[in-house]
Design a protein around this motif. Structure first.
Motif, PDB file in Angstrom:
ATOM      1  N   PRO A 173      12.132  -0.306  12.703  1.00  6.92           N
ATOM      2  CA  PRO A 173      10.883  -0.246  11.923  1.00  6.92           C
ATOM      3  C   PRO A 173      10.105   1.031  12.234  1.00  6.92           C
ATOM      4  O   PRO A 173      10.456   1.774  13.154  1.00  6.92           O
ATOM      5  CB  PRO A 173      10.120  -1.479  12.401  1.00  6.92           C
ATOM      6  CG  PRO A 173      10.638  -1.748  13.775  1.00  6.92           C
ATOM      7  CD  PRO A 173      12.071  -1.307  13.776  1.00  6.92           C
ATOM      8  N   LEU A 220       7.443   3.042  13.918  1.00  5.74           N
ATOM      9  CA  LEU A 220       6.694   2.904  15.169  1.00  5.74           C
ATOM     10  C   LEU A 220       5.826   4.141  15.360  1.00  5.74           C
ATOM     11  O   LEU A 220       6.284   5.268  15.169  1.00  5.74           O
ATOM     12  CB  LEU A 220       7.654   2.760  16.356  1.00  5.74           C
ATOM     13  CG  LEU A 220       8.282   1.368  16.500  1.00  5.74           C
ATOM     14  CD1 LEU A 220       9.558   1.421  17.338  1.00  5.74           C
ATOM     15  CD2 LEU A 220       7.296   0.392  17.147  1.00  5.74           C
ATOM     16  N   LEU A 267       2.540   0.925  17.809  1.00  3.84           N
ATOM     17  CA  LEU A 267       2.116   0.170  16.624  1.00  3.84           C
ATOM     18  C   LEU A 267       3.318   0.071  15.684  1.00  3.84           C
ATOM     19  O   LEU A 267       3.851   1.086  15.254  1.00  3.84           O
ATOM     20  CB  LEU A 267       0.954   0.887  15.932  1.00  3.84           C
ATOM     21  CG  LEU A 267      -0.266   1.158  16.820  1.00  3.84           C
ATOM     22  CD1 LEU A 267      -1.281   2.017  16.085  1.00  3.84           C
ATOM     23  CD2 LEU A 267      -0.902  -0.157  17.282  1.00  3.84           C
ATOM     24  N   GLN A 268       3.738  -1.153  15.428  1.00  5.57           N
ATOM     25  CA  GLN A 268       4.938  -1.351  14.612  1.00  5.57           C
ATOM     26  C   GLN A 268       4.540  -1.760  13.203  1.00  5.57           C
ATOM     27  O   GLN A 268       3.808  -2.728  13.026  1.00  5.57           O
ATOM     28  CB  GLN A 268       5.812  -2.418  15.284  1.00  5.57           C
ATOM     29  CG  GLN A 268       7.120  -2.686  14.568  1.00  5.57           C
ATOM     30  CD  GLN A 268       8.077  -3.527  15.415  1.00  5.57           C
ATOM     31  OE1 GLN A 268       8.111  -3.422  16.642  1.00  5.57           O
ATOM     32  NE2 GLN A 268       8.862  -4.366  14.746  1.00  5.57           N
ATOM     33  N   ASP A 269       5.020  -0.998  12.227  1.00  6.57           N
ATOM     34  CA  ASP A 269       4.702  -1.269  10.821  1.00  6.57           C
ATOM     35  C   ASP A 269       3.195  -1.373  10.587  1.00  6.57           C
ATOM     36  O   ASP A 269       2.712  -2.285   9.886  1.00  6.57           O
ATOM     37  CB  ASP A 269       5.408  -2.560  10.338  1.00  6.57           C
ATOM     38  CG  ASP A 269       6.923  -2.401  10.292  1.00  6.57           C
ATOM     39  OD1 ASP A 269       7.379  -1.277   9.976  1.00  6.57           O
ATOM     40  OD2 ASP A 269       7.646  -3.367  10.569  1.00  6.57           O
ATOM     41  N   ALA A 270       2.462  -0.447  11.170  1.00  5.88           N
ATOM     42  CA  ALA A 270       0.997  -0.475  11.045  1.00  5.88           C
ATOM     43  C   ALA A 270       0.576  -0.235   9.602  1.00  5.88           C
ATOM     44  O   ALA A 270       1.220   0.542   8.882  1.00  5.88           O
ATOM     45  CB  ALA A 270       0.377   0.589  11.950  1.00  5.88           C
ATOM     46  N   PRO A 271      -0.505  -0.912   9.168  1.00  3.06           N
ATOM     47  CA  PRO A 271      -0.990  -0.690   7.796  1.00  3.06           C
ATOM     48  C   PRO A 271      -1.546   0.734   7.641  1.00  3.06           C
ATOM     49  O   PRO A 271      -1.953   1.357   8.615  1.00  3.06           O
ATOM     50  CB  PRO A 271      -2.094  -1.735   7.644  1.00  3.06           C
ATOM     51  CG  PRO A 271      -2.516  -2.087   9.030  1.00  3.06           C
ATOM     52  CD  PRO A 271      -1.320  -1.888   9.905  1.00  3.06           C
TER      53      PRO A 271
END
Lengths: 478, 478
Positions: B108, B110, B463-467
């Protein structure tokens, strides 16, 4: 059952001395040497895949699908570190030219390099017989940094530990490197593990395991005449926060997949979700019902060791003793089934906050649903949980004040914050951070997964007015 | 004599709570806010130079020349951190785009950011009333990182601590920032210092001082329910290695200047040279005679506190009790002179290696000459000394095998290796590293001087898949 030779303290001493000797040359090796070694180690795992997976499965019950995947990941990781080393990761330095004049403006020529710390101690983890064991991420990152390594085998997969170490040493010898570069010792952590960490030539230790075992080793590391860094990953409850926005869009889908994350590998992951924060009210009720139902049908397998199974049963029983907790799923396993059944229970935020025993990790397929009303309660629950490897937040798509507060709270207690998906499955990549405030990590500034892991084994040294010959060697006196 | 209010544990709690409150907004402040604050703090020191130096001199006896220089350095350091913050040092992040496909290759999105840890505890040091005190390097680097700070005043310069803190709080208020950003507490380290470090809202502590005091605070930091990093700089003997090549070219000049380094500030520097390794034989004899002579004529002044003077006298007496040690300079101070006289003694390598008490720092103008034959003895002596902030090597101009071995040994035990000049005087710059294996530092991977010092107060979070809204804010939910 095969029995493997148990190490004595004299064996530990001999292995560390050999690692110290190997360090003398390997510490000043170039990128090419290290990369070739790491790639050779990846290759030997793949070349022996079938028998290694068979052996690992017989010892851990994790199943061939998972174990093949883990072997893939371990080889990928070794090759990934090889590439990073070739890109210069272990050799970066800051060149700060002299500035003429008096201090504080004027200063001498300073070059800050990083040097490998020395022989390091690694501990195989029960739950990752490949990826966090003999040739796992700790070893890969230490070798990439130029350190020699002594691994303590894990009692849960001794055969695999010895076999992989033997293969690795063959690769090392074939490449003309000193075999002392990778040592293996085997025996109780409280004796052999402690002796390893206390050995004066060992310069750092890395460990993934229980809080109790980790704290004992950390105490040994800190009690030395010269204390050394102890990189311990000790425990994590990995809260998952399901916000109303996410439940409205795809609650059923998330419930189903979350059950998979909770029971994956029979819950024996450090990132397994242990607390699920769900809004009070109807859509939350529906989500909890779906989660319970999905968990009821989930497959599990035998746990890694009988002690872990015992710990799981005791942990669930202790949770269940909390009067305000309502069981949602607490079936005993059938008499003829070696696999534990998933455990799920529910409590409101007030009840959760007032019961400390609910804040502690139960290792295995168990989770507590905490019903929350409003963002303040969500944040209070996160703060009560404290240090965690991960926090997962579903539905924070808009920059509302509540979401801003929630992200801050999540970042405050975790090393990784996810906004989609599930915490299980930790990508081996440059942006990864696998750590977090205690007990997630004993050194939360460092990561044990991803390429920044090699920073744990390189110590900065400033060279002031270094002679040209040393600068020509980039500050490393090879 | 003015008396200053002593803090109670309730005062500590109030100060930390105010710092926690201030942290809520300051932690997400931008570079401009932090840089303006740091520059304002530099300016207020300079604007009040005359009275601050007068006050500091009355409390420390360090003299106006040194204290003006130290104030310059402190202001330079605050402005230097301002510039670094403007250059983005506290806001750097690693963006690791998603890769399609199954793990381990696919992963994903990151983004690894670094977040300020929270309110932090600082300890004024006796020997640097400006540069390692209320507005010293620890405070400057913590503010640059976005943390709020509570400083414990030092009993040796209470008046200055309170005055500087008052000026700083005026600057903070004038700039519209919460005054809780910088708190001051005052009282015994064993009570008020420990209460500060043990406060659950404090997230890191930085300290420069004695091994005993530092270990007590570290124990408090580690004994918390949630342990926190304790950055302690505790002691260092700073070996100087004079190789024959250097003595041949300019032995007399080096001896003269070394005497100045040993007696500068009456030896009350963490980088003061405590052990001088000199070759056996004639040119070494001449160097030692010149060093003794230069020390005999060196000026000293009253030590910082009566306890330090007592420690110095006792330390020299303990050294002198070693039968193999031959005193070269051990004049008692005149009855009417408050200044201690420099102490110098000599021993051969064998004698030094076999006497542990000679390996320990004596804080003040004292040094031991160790006469060595060959590089193996030099290395043995360095290894016996163990962790040190610095090792100085004169005469390693050619890449001989001996010099390579020596540089490796020096790097192994020190955080800074000098090839010219003297260890006293630590440049505040990007390439600096002021740390080293224990007891030089409790966290040898970090520095307390130079711009890398701010890394101590920023913890990584992936931060994984942060908006998108969070990515737009560079991962900091302001």
């Amino acid at each position: 059952m095969t029995s493997y030779p148990q190490s004595t303290v004299a064996d530990v001493d001999a292995a560390v001395k050999a690692a110290h000797e190997a360090f003398q040359s390997f510490s000043s090796s170039g990128a090419q040497t290290r990369a070739a070694l790491l790639r050779g180690l990846a290759q030997v795992l793949e070349d022996n895949r079938e028998r290694l997976v068979l052996l690992a499965d017989s010892e851990t019950h994790l199943g061939p699908a998972r174990l093949n995947g883990e072997l893939d990941r371990t080889a990928f990781q070794l090759r990934g570190f090889a590439t990073r080393v070739e890109q210069g990761a272990a050799f970066a330095f800051e060149d700060d030219p002299a500035v003429a004049g008096s201090p504080p403006v004027g200063h001498p020529h300073l070059v800050r390099v990083r040097i490998p710390v020395g022989p390091v101690a690694m501990f195989s983890a029960s739950n990752f017989p490949f990826a966090f064991s003999v040739l796992g991420g700790d070893t890969a990152s230490a070798l990439a940094a130029g350190c020699s390594v002594i691994v303590k085998a894990h009692g849960g997969h001794q055969g695999l530990s010895h076999t992989v170490a033997g293969l690795a040493r063959d690769v090392i010898a074939t490449q003309g490197l000193p075999v002392g570069l990778l040592g293996l010792v085997d025996g109780p952590g409280s004796q052999i593990g402690v002796a390893l960490v206390e050995h004066p030539l060992i310069q750092a230790a890395a460990f993934t395991g229980s809080v109790r075992g980790g704290l004992a080793l950390e105490s040994a590391a800190r009690g030395r005449k010269q204390p050394i860094p102890f990189y311990g990953e000790l425990g994590s409850v990995n809260p998952v926060v399901a916000l109303p926005a996410a439940l409205a869009v795809k609650g059923a889908e998330l419930a189903q997949a979350l059950a998979g994350s909770i029971t994956m590998g029979t819950g024996q992951f450090c990132t397994s979700p242990g607390i699920v924060l769900v809004p009070a009210g109807e859509s939350g009720d529906a989500f909890v019902a779906q989660l319970s139902e999905a968990l009821r049908g989930a497959k599990t397998h035998e746990m890694l060791t009988p002690q872990m199974r015992k710990g799981f049963d005791q942990g669930c029983a202790q949770w269940a003793g909390e009067p305000k907790l309502k069981a949602l799923l607490a079936e005993p396993a059938a008499a003829d089934d070696v696999s534990p059944r998933p455990y799920l229970a529910q409590i409101d935020a007030q009840g959760f906050l007032s019961s400390h025993k609910l804040h502690e990790e139960v290792f295995g397929p168990a989770a507590i649903v905490v019903r929350v009303s409003g963002i303040e309660q969500v944040i209070d629950v996160l703060d009560a949980v404290g240090g965690s490897l991960t926090v997962t937040v579903w539905g924070a798509d808009a920059p509302t004040d509540d979401n801003v507060s929630l992200v801050r709270a999540a970042s405050r207690i975790a090393g990784r914050v996810l906004f989609a998906g599930f915490p299980t499955g930790v990508a081996v990549t440059a942006g990864q951070h696998h750590g977090g405030p205690f007990p997630a990590s004993t050194v939360p500034f460092t990561t044990s997964v991803g390429y920044a892991a090699l920073d744990r084994f390189l110590r900065p040294v400033a060279l002031q007015d270094a002679p040209q010959w040393l600068l020509d060697r980039k500050g490393v006196p090879a």
